[in-house]
Every structure is written in structure tokens, then in C-alpha cells.
Scaffold this motif. Structure first.
Motif, short mmCIF file in Angstrom:
data_model
loop_
_atom_site.label_atom_id
_atom_site.label_comp_id
_atom_site.label_asym_id
_atom_site.label_seq_id
_atom_site.Cartn_x
_atom_site.Cartn_y
_atom_site.Cartn_z
N PHE A 72 0.72 -1.14 0.00
CA PHE A 72 0.10 -0.03 0.09
C PHE A 72 0.74 1.47 -0.03
O PHE A 72 0.40 2.28 0.43
CB PHE A 72 -1.13 0.08 1.27
CG PHE A 72 -2.02 -0.99 1.22
CD1 PHE A 72 -3.16 -0.63 0.44
CD2 PHE A 72 -1.79 -2.31 1.38
CE1 PHE A 72 -4.39 -1.80 0.38
CE2 PHE A 72 -2.68 -3.23 1.51
CZ PHE A 72 -4.18 -3.01 0.90
N ASP A 73 2.08 1.22 -0.36
CA ASP A 73 3.10 2.31 -0.49
C ASP A 73 2.20 3.50 -1.43
O ASP A 73 2.21 3.02 -2.51
CB ASP A 73 4.37 1.82 -0.96
CG ASP A 73 5.14 1.20 0.05
OD1 ASP A 73 4.60 1.09 1.38
OD2 ASP A 73 6.14 0.57 -0.22
N ASN A 74 2.24 4.41 -0.90
CA ASN A 74 1.91 5.70 -1.56
C ASN A 74 0.40 5.50 -2.28
O ASN A 74 0.17 6.13 -3.35
CB ASN A 74 2.80 5.92 -2.96
CG ASN A 74 4.14 6.35 -2.13
OD1 ASN A 74 4.29 7.07 -1.40
ND2 ASN A 74 5.15 6.03 -2.80
N VAL A 75 -0.47 4.62 -1.71
CA VAL A 75 -1.58 4.23 -2.21
C VAL A 75 -2.91 5.61 -1.66
O VAL A 75 -2.92 5.45 -0.36
CB VAL A 75 -2.38 2.90 -2.02
CG1 VAL A 75 -3.66 2.84 -2.40
CG2 VAL A 75 -1.60 1.85 -2.76
N LEU A 76 -3.19 6.37 -2.32
CA LEU A 76 -4.06 7.42 -1.69
C LEU A 76 -3.45 7.89 -0.44
O LEU A 76 -4.28 7.97 0.88
CB LEU A 76 -5.48 6.98 -1.52
CG LEU A 76 -6.39 6.58 -2.72
CD1 LEU A 76 -7.56 5.79 -2.25
CD2 LEU A 76 -6.38 7.60 -3.73
#
Length: 399
Positions: free
Chosen positions: A131-135
């Protein structure tokens, strides 16, 4: 969204189906490459959680490795591989395959302090989504028990909240969000770069109620009136409506963990520190206020024994039931009554019967089955909730 009645609209719970792939097909189907990269144990843990391999985590790389090569990634779980080695025959755990973003020369003889992605994982053995840099302006990734903590604290708009050991700010920002960013959330941590990261996270999420300070939480009680220090640590006794003490601990509940580096001296060092912090928290809490104590470890000494000590040491504290109650009850052995143990919340992953589970059916699972699964397949964690029923009239013991 699972558990919507428990978490309202602030959490999106994403069960991970990587276990099935890990235990059946993926390990056998991945072809190991001749070109190898060895990473440290902590980096290996991150890869199992879905991360790529960043340059600081790389310990060794094959002699002729070039950018664009398909390579196999291994974790040095005993810390025996020498930095910059060209090969390693010691104990190592296969993590999967990836594509090198850099050559060996770039990694070990190139740009100083290079911190970007070194290996982009394409075939990890454990299919955990990253989820790195997801929203990033909307989402903050946390383990399920960490999200439960803020709900147990139950902050209200307009209140003054203290997060004693706050960095990197997952629980701090969650508290501020639950308060609708109305009120004041004071966050303390004694490591400057962690405080700066906390401020960045708060800014990224658009939260303005958080004020973070680099300060030793064991010294957070103001012993006398000092002009010009209003609103900054240390604070006057009974200044806060609610306090979260997510205490420094041995971290034995963290998963995945491929290397045990704890010494007995280190493990036993946390209980005295936690008691100092509990002492501070009780003094800073208003009468009628709520104190939540949590750890990400599984030891009796850092959890139930601390609750028993706090109830004996501070007669003003009363143990409270928790909402939501997703974890199991407390562990016996600290002298707490059965009723008190039911008011605690312990997440215990020591028994995880998931290897033969058909995880494709999780979307149709019953709510109670998902709650059971959450308790069995998450990090180890502990939560206790106290109410301060009266003012602290006498100086609190500093045992």
C-alpha cells in the motif's frame, strides 16, 4: 467493508489471502535464479509485507549483477553476511524474485546514501499487497489492533488528548480523525526524526488539531508554574481529557519476524519504563478522564502484570470494558479476576490454523467468523482501558 458496524466509516479492512499462495503453489512455482541478492532480516520482513527491496537493506549482491537482471532475493536471518559480499553460503531464506533497478557497482560503490528501490519484487513468495503511496492523503496503513485502539479511547470533538509515545503517528492521526479534527491532540516522542515524520503524516492527511513535540514523555509532568510555557511540554497535572499510552515494549507481537534478536536484559528493561510512563499518564489525566494502555507484545510482564500493578498503585483508576471487543480476553497469571480479564483485549496469533483454509471464500464469511479470523491472523497486541474516577490528591509513587 468488513466490520462496518464496529468501525463506522473510518477504516477499510483488507484481509490478506497471501497465506494460501505461500503454503500451496507459489513457493514451488518460483524458479530460483543464479544471480542473488542478500538482504537484512528487517528488510526481509518488509518484503514479506509487500514492500520492494530498498538499497539500504541490501547486504550482498552477485559479482556481475547489472540493472535489469532478474535476481533471487534472500534474507540473512542470522546477520552473518558481510556488507558488500559477492556471495553468501550461510543461513538464508528465499523471499522471491525481482528485477534489479541498479548494478552491484551502483549499490556498493555508487552514489553515497542511495535510498531508492534497489530490487523491484515481481515474484514474491508471499502475495501481500503493498500500500506504499496508495491514496496517501486519505489512507494510513495500520494493523487491525492498532485501529481498534483509537476506538477504545473514543475521543470526542473539542477534547484535549495526549498521545505519550506517538511516532510515527498512525494512532495519533486516527484519533484526530475520529475527533473530526476538532480539539487538540498533543503528540510526544523523544526521537526528532520520528517527530518530523509524524508532522509530515498529519500534514499529508490535512489534520490541523495535532501538535507534535520532541520530548521525553517520562518528564512530561510540570512540577511548578513556569511563565511562557503554556501549551508546550511539560504539562500541569490533570490537563488532559484522554490519554493514549502506546508504550515502548519488546515488540514480540510483530509479524512477520524472521530473526529473534532480543536478549533477556532487553526484554526485562521495558517493564520499569512502562511504569514510569503510566505514572506520568495518571498524573496528567483529568478526573473522569480515560487512559488507554497498549503494547504490541505478548508477554505477561508487559501487559496483564502492568494492569494489576496500576490498579494497586493508583486507587483512582478503574478498569473499563472496551468497545469494540475483537481480541480475546486477558491471560491468567497476574492476579486479575476473571471479570477483569474479560475487560482486557489481547490479540494472540500463536494459533493460526489457516494453512488449509480456502481464503477465496472470505468475502462471503459471516461477521463473527471474520472477527475470529482477525484475532487469529494479526499481530500480537494488548489493550487495557482505565477510568480515572477521582483526583490524584497525593503525590503519585515513582516506583
Amino acid at each position: 467493508m468488513f466490520w462496518d458496524s464496529l468501525f463506522r466509516q473510518d477504516c477499510l479492512c483488507c484481509p490478506n489471502s497471501g497465506i494460501k499462495k505461500f503454503t500451496t503453489t507459489a513457493r514451488r512455482n518460483i524458479e530460483k535464479q543464479q544471480c542473488e541478492v542478500i538482504v537484512g532480516a528487517q528488510c526481509g520482513n518488509a518484503v514479506l509485507r509487500g514492500a520492494h527491496v530498498y538499497v539500504p537493506g541490501i547486504v550482498s549482491a552477485s559479482k556481475f549483477m547489472k540493472a535489469g537482471d532478474v535476481i533471487s532475493v534472500y534474507s540473512d536471518i542470522k546477520g552473518k553476511c558481510k556488507k558488500g559480499a559477492k556471495e553468501f553460503d550461510g543461513t538464508k531464506v528465499f523471499l522471491g524474485n525481482g528485477v534489479s533497478e541498479l548494478s552491484r557497482k551502483d549499490i556498493f560503490n555508487g552514489i553515497p546514501d542511495l535510498k531508492g528501490i534497489g530490487i523491484r519484487m515481481t515474484e514474491p513468495i508471499y502475495l501481500s499487497p503493498s500500500f506504499d503511496n496508495v491514496l496517501p492523503s486519505y489512507l494510513f496503513l495500520q494493523n487491525l489492533p492498532s485501529a481498534v485502539v483509537a476506538h477504545v479511547l473514543n475521543p470526542q470533538p473539542g477534547e484535549k488528548i495526549l498521545d505519550l509515545c506517538a511516532a510515527p503517528g498512525g494512532k495519533t492521526t486516527h484519533i484526530a480523525a475520529l475527533m473530526q479534527d476538532q480539539g487538540e491532540v498533543i503528540a510526544l516522542d523523544k526521537i526528532l526524526n520520528k517527530v518530523e515524520k509524524l508532522k509530515q503524516n498529519a500534514s499529508l492527511l490535512g489534520l490541523h488539531s495535532i501538535r507534535a513535540f520532541c520530548f521525553d514523555a517520562t518528564k512530561a509532568v510540570k512540577l511548578d508554574m513556569i511563565d511562557g510555557t503554556e501549551g508546550t511540554p511539560p504539562f500541569l497535572p490533570e490537563s488532559f481529557d484522554r490519554i493514549l499510552l502506546d508504550a515502548p515494549c519488546s515488540g514480540m507481537g510483530q509479524r512477520p519476524n524472521m530473526a529473534c534478536t532480543w536478549t533477556l536484559k532487553e526484554v526485562t528493561s521495558y517493564q520499569p519504563l512502562q511504569r514510569k510512563l503510566l505514572n506520568v499518564a495518571v498524573q496528567l489525566l483529568k478526573p473522569g478522564g480515560v487512559l488507554v494502555y497498549s503494547t504490541c507484545t505478548v508477554t505477561l510482564a508487559e501487559n496483564e502484570e502492568q494492569v494489576a500493578w496500576a490498579l494497586k498503585t493508583f486507587p483512582c483508576l478503574q478498569l473499563q470494558p472496551q468497545e469494540p471487543q475483537i481480541g480475546g480476553e486477558g491471560m491468567v497469571g497476574a492476579g486479575l479476576s476473571p471479570e477483569q480479564l474479560k475487560q482486557l483485549q489481547r490479540f494472540d496469533p500463536s494459533v493460526v490454523p489457516l494453512q488449509d483454509m480456502d481464503t477465496d471464500c472470505l468475502g462471503d464469511a459471516k461477521r463473527e467468523d471474520m472477527i475470529w479470523l482477525a484475532n487469529k491472523d494479526c499481530i500480537g497486541f494488548f489493550i487495557a482501558k482505565f477510568l480515572k474516577c477521582k483526583s490524584t490528591e497525593e503525590k503519585v509513587s515513582r516506583k
